[in-house]
Every structure is written in C-alpha cells, then in structure tokens.
Motif scaffolding. Structure first.
Motif, mmCIF file in Angstrom:
data_model
loop_
_atom_site.group_PDB
_atom_site.id
_atom_site.type_symbol
_atom_site.label_atom_id
_atom_site.label_comp_id
_atom_site.label_asym_id
_atom_site.label_seq_id
_atom_site.Cartn_x
_atom_site.Cartn_y
_atom_site.Cartn_z
ATOM 1 N N ILE A 1 57.951 -23.560 106.917
ATOM 2 C CA ILE A 1 57.687 -22.670 106.022
ATOM 3 C C ILE A 1 58.642 -22.667 104.915
ATOM 4 O O ILE A 1 58.320 -22.339 103.632
ATOM 5 C CB ILE A 1 57.670 -21.245 106.780
ATOM 6 C CG1 ILE A 1 56.492 -21.234 107.717
ATOM 7 C CG2 ILE A 1 57.558 -20.187 105.592
ATOM 8 C CD1 ILE A 1 56.216 -20.004 108.604
ATOM 9 N N ALA A 2 60.065 -22.776 105.168
ATOM 10 C CA ALA A 2 60.938 -22.809 104.098
ATOM 11 C C ALA A 2 60.682 -23.711 103.267
ATOM 12 O O ALA A 2 60.899 -23.730 101.975
ATOM 13 C CB ALA A 2 62.565 -23.045 104.605
ATOM 14 N N ARG B 1 68.062 -18.843 105.507
ATOM 15 C CA ARG B 1 68.084 -17.349 105.276
ATOM 16 C C ARG B 1 66.498 -16.977 106.162
ATOM 17 O O ARG B 1 66.215 -15.620 105.983
ATOM 18 C CB ARG B 1 67.434 -17.244 103.727
ATOM 19 C CG ARG B 1 68.671 -17.420 102.689
ATOM 20 C CD ARG B 1 68.573 -16.555 101.718
ATOM 21 N NE ARG B 1 67.656 -16.424 100.664
ATOM 22 C CZ ARG B 1 67.520 -16.808 99.461
ATOM 23 N NH1 ARG B 1 68.734 -17.326 98.900
ATOM 24 N NH2 ARG B 1 66.605 -16.957 98.625
ATOM 25 N N LEU B 2 65.945 -17.780 106.955
ATOM 26 C CA LEU B 2 64.902 -17.764 107.838
ATOM 27 C C LEU B 2 65.290 -17.931 109.093
ATOM 28 O O LEU B 2 64.720 -17.117 109.971
ATOM 29 C CB LEU B 2 63.725 -18.275 107.335
ATOM 30 C CG LEU B 2 62.993 -18.220 105.992
ATOM 31 C CD1 LEU B 2 61.861 -19.035 105.914
ATOM 32 C CD2 LEU B 2 62.567 -16.512 106.159
ATOM 33 N N LEU B 3 66.145 -18.701 109.363
ATOM 34 C CA LEU B 3 66.610 -19.047 110.921
ATOM 35 C C LEU B 3 67.238 -18.021 111.551
ATOM 36 O O LEU B 3 66.898 -17.822 112.684
ATOM 37 C CB LEU B 3 67.250 -20.501 110.839
ATOM 38 C CG LEU B 3 66.263 -21.555 110.659
ATOM 39 C CD1 LEU B 3 67.292 -22.851 110.558
ATOM 40 C CD2 LEU B 3 65.158 -21.895 111.606
ATOM 41 N N MET B 4 68.305 -17.582 110.949
ATOM 42 C CA MET B 4 69.038 -16.519 111.843
ATOM 43 C C MET B 4 68.432 -15.263 111.742
ATOM 44 O O MET B 4 68.167 -14.446 112.863
ATOM 45 C CB MET B 4 70.281 -16.150 110.842
ATOM 46 C CG MET B 4 71.293 -15.537 112.049
ATOM 47 S SD MET B 4 72.855 -14.908 110.989
ATOM 48 C CE MET B 4 73.592 -16.498 111.136
ATOM 49 N N GLY C 1 52.544 -16.485 101.962
ATOM 50 C CA GLY C 1 52.482 -16.644 100.643
ATOM 51 C C GLY C 1 53.933 -17.180 100.356
ATOM 52 O O GLY C 1 54.532 -17.836 101.016
ATOM 53 N N SER C 2 54.279 -16.789 98.990
ATOM 54 C CA SER C 2 55.406 -17.403 98.542
ATOM 55 C C SER C 2 56.354 -16.300 98.270
ATOM 56 O O SER C 2 57.548 -16.668 98.123
ATOM 57 C CB SER C 2 55.325 -17.933 97.199
ATOM 58 O OG SER C 2 54.912 -16.898 96.445
ATOM 59 N N SER C 3 56.307 -14.853 98.868
ATOM 60 C CA SER C 3 57.198 -13.936 98.964
ATOM 61 C C SER C 3 58.074 -14.252 100.278
ATOM 62 O O SER C 3 57.710 -14.260 101.351
ATOM 63 C CB SER C 3 56.731 -12.699 98.981
ATOM 64 O OG SER C 3 57.358 -11.664 99.242
ATOM 65 N N ASP D 1 59.933 -23.220 99.230
ATOM 66 C CA ASP D 1 61.270 -23.162 98.562
ATOM 67 C C ASP D 1 62.244 -22.120 98.830
ATOM 68 O O ASP D 1 62.886 -21.847 97.882
ATOM 69 C CB ASP D 1 60.897 -23.681 97.177
ATOM 70 C CG ASP D 1 62.107 -24.217 96.172
ATOM 71 O OD1 ASP D 1 62.922 -24.917 96.997
ATOM 72 O OD2 ASP D 1 62.309 -23.790 95.209
ATOM 73 N N ILE D 2 62.462 -22.073 100.175
ATOM 74 C CA ILE D 2 63.375 -20.914 100.527
ATOM 75 C C ILE D 2 64.414 -21.686 101.168
ATOM 76 O O ILE D 2 64.087 -22.483 102.185
ATOM 77 C CB ILE D 2 62.668 -19.768 101.489
ATOM 78 C CG1 ILE D 2 61.917 -19.080 100.527
ATOM 79 C CG2 ILE D 2 63.719 -18.774 101.794
ATOM 80 C CD1 ILE D 2 60.861 -18.177 101.294
#
Length: 610
Positions: free
Chosen positions: A125-126, A135-138, A88-90, A130-131
């Motif tokens: 996904i990012a 904040r997801l790759l590391m 989702g968007s969370s 809209d993230i």
C-alpha cells in the motif's frame, strides 16, 4: 522477608534480567524457571508443571489454529485488497482503514498473526500510494495491540487474567467484557495516529526494504505489457481442446502461464501444459511478446474476452500466482536446455517468463534460448509449486522470493467455511454452559474437517514459544503467594495509593503494569500482575474485576517499547524504527489509554462492590 521469598525474588530478578538481555530466548528462560523453582524447594514439581494442564493454555493454542485458518483461506488478504481499493491515495484515509481493519481482525485472532499477514500488504500500500512505510507500519502495530482490549480471546494476557480470577474462586470474564473500554481506546489511537504518524521517519534501513517486489521484477525483466487475462467464451473453438491443439502449447512468442477455473465458491489455479484441457469460462493467464504476437487477433479468432487488469504482470492474482528469481549453478543439468521446455521446471509446475544474462534482460525468443551457467531466471507458477521447488530442487538455486510471498493463500476457496467456523466459536463462547476451551477445540476440528487447516499447518500455527513462556511464568504466582510476596507488593501499592480513591488506585495499577510491560512481554506481565491486583482487591474487600480489567488493558497498551511484544518487534524490523520513536509516539497514547480506562472501568465495573 523469609528465605523462600528471597529465593523467589532472586529467580524473578534473574528472569527479568535475561528478558532484558535477550539471552537466552524468552521460552528458554521460562523453562529454566520451571526447573529452578522446584529445585529451590519453594514449590513442588507438580505445581511447576501445572500450567501445562491449564485449560487456557489449550484455548490459546486453539486460537492460534483458528487464526491460521483465517490466514490460509485468504480472509485477511482479501481485507487487504479491500483496503487498497477503498483507500485511494489519501494517507489519512488509508491509515484509518488499515488501523480499523487490523483492530477488528485482532479481536478474533492472534494480533501477532494479523501483523505478520499485514506487513507485506501495508508495504505494498505504501509503495503504490507513495507513502513512507514508517508512517503506516507503527500505526498498524498500535491498532493490533489495542485489538487485545476488544474481546476476551483477543490476546493471551486477557486469558491469563481470566484464569487467575477463576483460580481464586471468582467468575470468569464475559466474552465482550473488554469491548466497552477497548472500542473508545481504539478510536482514540486511530485519531491520535492520524496526526502523530507524520513524525515517524524510521531509519530507512529495514529487512523488508531489502526484499524485492513483483513490480521490481516486472521492471528488471522488462515484463511491462506482457500479461493478459483472457476468458474463454462458451462458444470458443478452444473449448474441449488442449492448449497444444489450440495453438498455444509451444508458441515461440506467447505462453499460457496458468489457468483460472471456477471451483465451488471460488477459483482454483491450474498448471498450464500442452495437455491441459480448456473448459468454458476458463481464464487464461497469458504471457506474450506483443511485438511478435497479435493478442487482439488471437482473441477474435478464438472467441476470447480480454479482462481488465489493474496491476502489473498478474499482481491482481498474487494470492495464486507465485514468482521467484533463480540462478543456474555450474553443476546444473539445465545447462544447454531450452529455458521454457525444461523438464525439471515443468516437473515443479513453474514456467520461465524472464531471463537475464550478463546483467541484461533477454526480451525475445525465450522459447529457443538455451541456458548457460549464471543465467538468472524469473519463474512463475502456483505458490505451492514455487515453495516446493525452492526446498527440493538442486539444479537451480533460489536467489530471492518477493515480498508478496508472505501473503500466500493455500486454500482461498475455503474462506466462507473459515468465517463460519470462527462465527460458531464466538457464538459457543457466548453460551455460559459451553466452556471456552471446548468452543475453541470444536472450531479447530471443524476447520480441519472442512479443509481450512491441515494437521501439519495447525501444529505449525501454534506459537509454542508463547505457550512455554506462559507456562514457565505461572509458577511465580504460586511461589509469590506462598511466600507472602504478593501480599507485600499489594500492601505497598495500598500504602502508596490507598488514599487516592478508586480512580487513583486504578491509575497506580495501570502505571505499574505499564512499567513492567516495558521490559517483558504482555503475557508475562499479566502472569505477574494478576495475583497482585486480585490481592489488592481482597485487602480492600472489593470486587477484583475493575483491577483485573485495568491490568489487562494496561498489558495490551505496550506501545512504548519495541522489545516487549512480538507485534512491535515485527514492525520494528520491517520499518527500521529507533527505540526513541516507539517511546515518543507510544507514551501519549498509553497515557490517553490510562485516562479512558480509569474513567470507564469504574462505570462498567463498580470498584467497591462486594
């Protein structure tokens, strides 16, 4: 200190210095050491080359091939699709799902391969959520590193330490010996990163950020609303006919890009030409100019069912449908030809769906537009055709491939076979009578027999640099033991931490491994540290297993440096991080892993059992 030990230490210092500088490459450094140590007279040529006959080297190579089988059959990509559907968007939910899945997959295949597969998935996904990608790759890379703590075959450093134990006359580690310690550490890292990731910003400049995506091209070439998936009903008058006879072979405003057809337990993508036969339940991937072509009327006339599409312009089929941006050079034979009827492009099994001229998209009448020098074309077709065209065609020049090209899946219909082969390998590794290397080779042969990998793809999948690095560093353990260097280091550690008790001594071993792992790879760290910690156990007349386990876990906890592991290097390039971000975020995670390790290892592996 003997002269031979001085030479060995000097060679080791030179190797570490070259690792730090980054020149020459790490595998070249290893080859230099293979030559230098025998020339110094410290070890023989046979001992320097002994690593090439080590069973664990063969097993590591086999694991690369098995991981490639999972990648080529789309197992990893399907997991990525699941993440997008369930996340989702969370941001917190997405991060938890990504880290959990990457951690679990890394337990069975190369963490470097997992990260390479998931970088484009995570970037997508990012974008969709809209993230910021940083904040997801590391977090993903930290989960991949932690996956090395879950099973014996999860990382080559585990196998190196297992080999060192066997070499010294001890039993090898059980397959799931790492799991009771690795699972709590993975859970800790996931929880920690759900809070720490908000402090990750990256530099905003990354190699991946310069790569276009399919969505970028959809907007650039005005393809919004042009894509349709149409299922052919069993009673459709198109059944048994060719596309040309059905009225879609040369239609000026609509063009069938490809045909999806059921094959075995999956689907296969077929090139669409005027001579392509239509079968019941085929799915036509239709590109249509809706201002001039009535799709609804066409479906009613030919009993076609419009299928739902959640993504823009066939992005739901991105594992099968490829896309590339090409330009027409001055000497091209395509100049003056109609874009969509080009024999050259049809020979490669691709079709033109977009054209830009003078920096403006040509939105209508592509069927009759003749090509000029400098025209930029957007071509679509099966990925294998796109890659072939890119490498051999001279009448067009490929300008760019989308980020989705990294998720290409050659044999998606073999996914069940790949999972079955991997499951069989794991079962065989759990049987004491079957050597791990034999189980790995059986799995490789079965994947080849079932078509999950080919001989060429298998050879390409093996990370030869890593194997040469391991082989080249192994002679140091022989040289250091022969010259007394290992005993000196072990004595120094015991003098420093010998009175700290079992937990304190394990903490010292963990910390020493972490420090070494800041500057050299986890595999090289394991090669250097394994004989030292086994010597410490022998000095204490204790079991070597708690020390070996602690070293293996610490080698995988290389969270603090972007240069010491391929996993961090890949993510650093894609995320545009600064060195300080790795150290600031990685240090607390490494310290927490230290605490968990020194608490749990003595419990599962009593420290002073003979």
């Amino acid at each position: 200190m003997s002269f031979d030990l001085l030479i060995t230490v000097a060679c080791l210092a030179c190797a570490v210095a070259m690792f730090l500088i980054g020149r020459p490459r790490a595998d070249a450094v290893a080859l230099i050491m293979i030559v230098a140590l025998p020339l110094s007279g410290v070890i023989t040529v046979k001992e320097a080359l002994a690593g090439f006959s080590d069973a664990n080297i063969i097993l590591i190579a086999a694991l690369f091939v098995l991981g490639d089988g999972l990648a080529r059959t789309g197992v990893a990509q399907r997991v990525g699709d699941y993440l997008i559907a369930r996340g989702g968007s969370s941001e917190r939910r997405l991060l938890t799902l990504v880290m959990s899945v990457v951690g679990m997959m890394g337990a069975w295949m190369s963490s470097t391969a997992v990260v390479a597969i998931f970088i484009p998935i995570v970037i997508r996904i990012a974008r969709q959520s809209d993230i910021p990608r940083a904040r997801l790759l590391m977090p993903m890379s930290m989960a991949a590193l932690t996956s090395g703590m879950l099973t014996l075959v999860a990382t080559s450093s585990n196998l190196v330490i297992n080999s060192a134990l066997i070499y010294r006359g001890f039993r090898g580690l059980p397959f799931f010996s790492f799991t009771p310690i690795g699972v709590p550490i993975l859970a800790m890292v996931i929880v920690y990163m759900t809070f720490a990731s908000r402090f990750l910003k990256g530099s905003g400049r990354s190699e991946a950020s310069n790569r276009p995506s399919v969505n970028d091209w959809v907007a650039r070439y005005s393809l919004q609303g042009r894509a349709f998936r149409l299922r052919v009903a069993g009673h459709s008058p198109l059944v048994g006919k060719t596309l040309g006879r059905g009225g879609l072979g040369d239609h000026p405003d609509a063009h069938v890009v490809a045909i999806e057809r059921r094959a075995g337990m999956g689907t296969t993508l077929l090139l669409a030409t005027s001579e392509s036969n239509i079968a019941p339940d085929d799915v036509l991937l239709l590109d249509a100019d809706v201002t001039a072509f009535n799709v609804q009327s066409f479906c009613e006339r030919f009993s076609l069912i419009v299928l739902r599409m959640s993504g823009a312009y066939f992005t739901d089929q991105r594992h099968d449908v490829g896309m590339a941006e090409v330009i027409v050079p001055p000497d091209s034979s395509l100049i003056g030809n109609v874009a969509r009827s080009s024999v050259t492009l049809r020979r490669h099994g691709v079709t033109v769906v977009g054209l830009r001229r003078a920096d403006a998209a040509v939105e209508h009448d592509l069927q009759n537009t003749r090509l000029k020098v400098g025209d930029t074309l957007l071509v679509v077709g099966p990925w294998i055709n796109i890659f072939t065209m890119q490498s051999v065609e001279h009448d067009i020049v490929c300008l760019a491939m989308p980020i989705e090209s990294e998720a290409y899946v050659p044999v998606p219909h073999k996914a069940v076979y790949a999972i079955g082969c991997m499951a069989l390998v794991i079962i065989l590794m759990l049987i004491p009578q079957v050597p791990n290397v034999l189980a790995g080779l059986i799995g490789c042969l079965l994947m080849g027999l079932l078509g999950c990998v080919s001989l060429d793809s298998g050879y390409r999948a093996i990370h030869w640099r890593s194997l040469v690095l391991i082989v080249g560093m192994l002679p140091f353990s022989i040289a250091l033991r022969r010259t007394g260097g290992i005993d000196i280091v072990a004595d120094a550690v015991l003098r420093l931490a010998g009175d700290w008790g079992p937990h304190g001594l394990l903490a010292a071993v963990f910390a020493m491994t972490l420090v070494v792992g800041l500057v050299i790879s986890s595999t090289a760290t394991a090669v250097l540290m394994a004989p030292v910690v086994i010597a410490i156990a022998e000095h204490l007349h204790a079991s070597p297993y708690p020390f070996a386990m602690t070293t293996a876990i610490a080698a995988s906890a290389a969270y603090m440096s972007p240069i010491s592991t391929a996993v961090n290097a890949l993510v650093n390039t894609a995320g545009g991080y600064r060195f300080q971000e790795f150290f600031k975020i990685g240090l607390p995670a490494a310290m927490a892993a230290l605490v968990i390790t020194i608490v749990l290892v003595p419990w599962f592996w009593p420290a002073y059992l003979h």
